[in-house]
Write a protein that holds these residues in place. Structure first.
Motif, short mmCIF file in Angstrom:
data_model
loop_
_atom_site.label_atom_id
_atom_site.label_comp_id
_atom_site.label_asym_id
_atom_site.label_seq_id
_atom_site.Cartn_x
_atom_site.Cartn_y
_atom_site.Cartn_z
N PRO A 1 57.46 78.29 -5.70
CA PRO A 1 56.33 79.07 -6.22
C PRO A 1 55.89 78.54 -7.58
O PRO A 1 56.70 78.00 -8.34
N GLU A 2 54.62 78.67 -7.86
CA GLU A 2 54.06 78.21 -9.12
C GLU A 2 54.32 79.24 -10.21
O GLU A 2 54.18 80.44 -9.98
N ALA A 3 54.68 78.76 -11.40
CA ALA A 3 54.92 79.67 -12.52
C ALA A 3 53.62 80.36 -12.90
O ALA A 3 52.56 79.74 -12.92
N LYS A 4 53.71 81.63 -13.17
CA LYS A 4 52.53 82.41 -13.53
C LYS A 4 52.29 82.31 -15.03
O LYS A 4 53.21 82.49 -15.82
N ALA A 5 51.06 82.04 -15.38
CA ALA A 5 50.71 81.94 -16.79
C ALA A 5 50.34 83.29 -17.35
O ALA A 5 49.75 84.12 -16.65
N ASP A 6 50.69 83.53 -18.59
CA ASP A 6 50.30 84.74 -19.26
C ASP A 6 48.78 84.79 -19.38
O ASP A 6 48.12 83.76 -19.55
N LEU A 7 48.21 85.96 -19.26
CA LEU A 7 46.76 86.09 -19.34
C LEU A 7 46.25 85.82 -20.75
O LEU A 7 45.08 85.48 -20.94
N ARG A 8 47.11 85.98 -21.74
CA ARG A 8 46.66 85.81 -23.12
C ARG A 8 46.63 84.33 -23.47
O ARG A 8 47.59 83.62 -23.27
N GLY B 1 60.37 85.19 -19.98
CA GLY B 1 61.36 86.22 -20.23
C GLY B 1 61.93 86.86 -18.99
O GLY B 1 62.70 87.81 -19.08
N SER B 2 61.55 86.41 -17.79
CA SER B 2 62.10 87.00 -16.59
C SER B 2 63.61 86.77 -16.53
O SER B 2 64.14 85.83 -17.11
N PRO C 1 55.42 91.69 -15.77
CA PRO C 1 54.63 92.35 -14.72
C PRO C 1 55.43 92.80 -13.50
O PRO C 1 55.00 93.71 -12.79
N SER C 2 56.58 92.17 -13.26
CA SER C 2 57.39 92.57 -12.11
C SER C 2 58.29 93.76 -12.41
O SER C 2 58.96 94.26 -11.51
N GLY C 3 58.29 94.19 -13.67
CA GLY C 3 59.09 95.36 -14.03
C GLY C 3 60.44 95.04 -14.64
O GLY C 3 61.17 95.94 -15.04
N ARG C 4 60.79 93.77 -14.74
CA ARG C 4 62.08 93.41 -15.32
C ARG C 4 62.02 93.48 -16.84
O ARG C 4 61.01 93.16 -17.45
N LEU C 5 63.13 93.88 -17.42
CA LEU C 5 63.22 93.90 -18.88
C LEU C 5 63.17 92.47 -19.41
O LEU C 5 63.82 91.57 -18.89
N LEU C 6 62.39 92.27 -20.46
CA LEU C 6 62.29 90.96 -21.09
C LEU C 6 63.34 90.81 -22.18
O LEU C 6 63.78 91.80 -22.78
N ARG C 7 63.72 89.57 -22.43
CA ARG C 7 64.68 89.28 -23.49
C ARG C 7 63.92 88.72 -24.69
O ARG C 7 63.23 87.72 -24.58
N SER C 8 64.08 89.36 -25.80
CA SER C 8 63.29 89.00 -26.98
C SER C 8 63.79 87.74 -27.67
O SER C 8 63.02 87.03 -28.31
N GLY C 9 65.07 87.46 -27.57
CA GLY C 9 65.65 86.43 -28.43
C GLY C 9 65.89 87.02 -29.81
O GLY C 9 65.69 88.22 -30.05
N PRO C 10 66.29 86.21 -30.77
CA PRO C 10 66.59 86.74 -32.11
C PRO C 10 65.35 87.32 -32.79
O PRO C 10 64.29 86.70 -32.78
N LEU C 11 65.50 88.50 -33.37
CA LEU C 11 64.42 89.18 -34.07
C LEU C 11 64.73 89.22 -35.56
O LEU C 11 65.89 89.16 -35.98
N GLN C 12 63.69 89.36 -36.38
CA GLN C 12 63.87 89.45 -37.82
C GLN C 12 62.95 90.50 -38.41
O GLN C 12 61.83 90.70 -37.95
N LEU C 13 63.46 91.18 -39.41
CA LEU C 13 62.67 92.10 -40.22
C LEU C 13 62.09 91.29 -41.36
O LEU C 13 62.82 90.68 -42.14
#
Length: 379
Positions: A132-139, A118-119, A233-245
């Motif tokens: 640079p190597e892509a950082k993996a999510d901790l989860r 999402g960066s 983690p770098s502070g940038r806003l993430l882009r969610s993509g399409p959301l649904q209720l």
């Protein structure tokens, strides 16, 4: 001293926990490329269709062919399997509305290591500098597929009584059950399948995606605003993509009123006078979030989750490669005649004279990224 040699029981699995033998995908391809089998399937389908329509002569011919012709038995089995597959593919599902499809190689857990996709942009690479190597999510979550199935007994008495119509209901019934199995696996990742309460293992304080309160326009707006502020983690806003209720049938009309209202009118006389001002605005949710109603979601809880095509899907449904669709076969345990030689499978089981058919379906589900998800218990 005598020695005892025991064979290891592999239960149809290879050393890497993969399925051994020919799967339904490979078998269907092989049959499709065999001209002799294709012709036999056409003839078997015509004969079975006439028998199911009540043609007495066709019924007698089926009963004779199914006990004397190995080719007819094989072709008839493929006809049942094709009807099962056609009915399975036509059966509507619920899980495809909120989960992403994936495949696994075997029964071992497949880890879903999410990248920080999402960066806002790729990092700068200066001259003569390694990428640079892509950082993996901790989860790290994982998906494991499981085996489901059941048997159906076509009794010896039913065949003698020419009740061949019993076989007609088998493919369609198992197609429905296979789809329901997929839906049940997926819905359990979202909510309790009995109460509809959000899945506490995914929606919780740790993931910061659980709230309370009935579904209203104000609460929906507050939840969407909170999700729009998610950062990496770098502070940038993430882009969610399409959301649904996502709601169940109990909240369908409430959700449709919120989402489908063409204009909203608000009245305000907070200026200290008796004059009432009316403000008219278009529905702010239009184009921001879509509405998804799950037929198998009970209760009044409501959810905001990414669409399956979004960069960070919240749920996955997995299938075993080569076994993505239900597999149907019959059991040959009829024994041998006293005069020697094997008997037809449709002579009936050695134990109880019943001809058993069996279906197997392999599927699993798992949670994904909770970043752009929110659930309210609806209380």
């Amino acid at each position: 001293m005598s020695s005892i040699i025991t064979a290891v029981e592999t239960f149809g699995l290879s050393a890497d926990m993969g399925m051994t033998g020919e799967g339904p995908t490979a078998r269907r391809k092989r049959v499709r490329n065999d001209p002799r089998m294709r012709r036999a399937m056409v003839e078997a389908h015509t004969l079975l269709t006439d028998a199911w329509a009540g043609d007495r002569v066709a019924t007698l011919r089926v009963n004779e062919a199914i006990t004397t012709s190995d080719l007819f038995k094989s072709a008839a089995g493929e006809v049942f399997d094709r009807e099962l597959l056609a009915s399975y593919e036509a059966q509507p599902t619920q899980w495809t509305k909120f989960a992403r499809r994936t495949t696994v190689r075997n029964f071992k857990p497949k880890y879903l290591r999410e990248l920080l996709a999402g960066s806002a942009a790729l990092p700068l690479v200066p001259e003569h500098t390694n990428y640079p190597e892509a950082k993996a999510d901790l989860r790290e979550s994982h998906l494991t597929v499981k085996k489901f199935g059941e048997q159906f007994g076509y009794t010896f008495e039913a065949r003698i009584n020419d009740e061949i119509g019993e076989l007609q209901i088998v493919p369609g019934s198992w197609a429905n059950k296979a789809r329901y199995t997929e839906d049940d696996a997926a819905i359990a990742m979202l909510a309790d399948p009995i109460t509809g309460a959000p899945n506490a293992a995914f929606f919780n304080a740790t993931n910061q995606n659980l709230g309370t309160g009935a579904l209203t326009a104000a609460r929906l707006q507050a939840a969407l605003e909170a999700l729009s502020q998610k950062r990496d983690p770098s502070g940038r806003l993430l882009r969610s993509g399409p959301l649904q209720l996502v709601v169940g049938p109990a909240l369908m009309f409430t959700a449709e009123r919120i989402m489908n209202t063409s204009e909203i009118r608000t009245q305000d006389n907070g200026n200290g006078t008796t004059t009432v001002q009316t403000t008219i605005e278009s529905n702010p949710f239009r184009g921001k979030v879509s509405l998804t109603v799950l037929d198998n979601l009970p209760g009044n809880a409501w959810f905001i989750i990414p669409a399956p095509s979004a960069p960070r899907p919240a749920f996955y449904v997995g299938f075993l490669a080569g076994y993505e669709t239900p597999d149907m076969r019959y059991k040959a345990d009829q024994g041998n005649s006293l005069g020697g030689g094997s008997l037809s499978a449709d002579a009936g089981s050695f134990d109880d004279d019943t001809i058993y058919y069996r279906v197997r379906h392999i599927v699993g589900a798992a949670t994904g990224d909770p970043k752009f998800t929110y659930a309210s218990d609806g209380a």
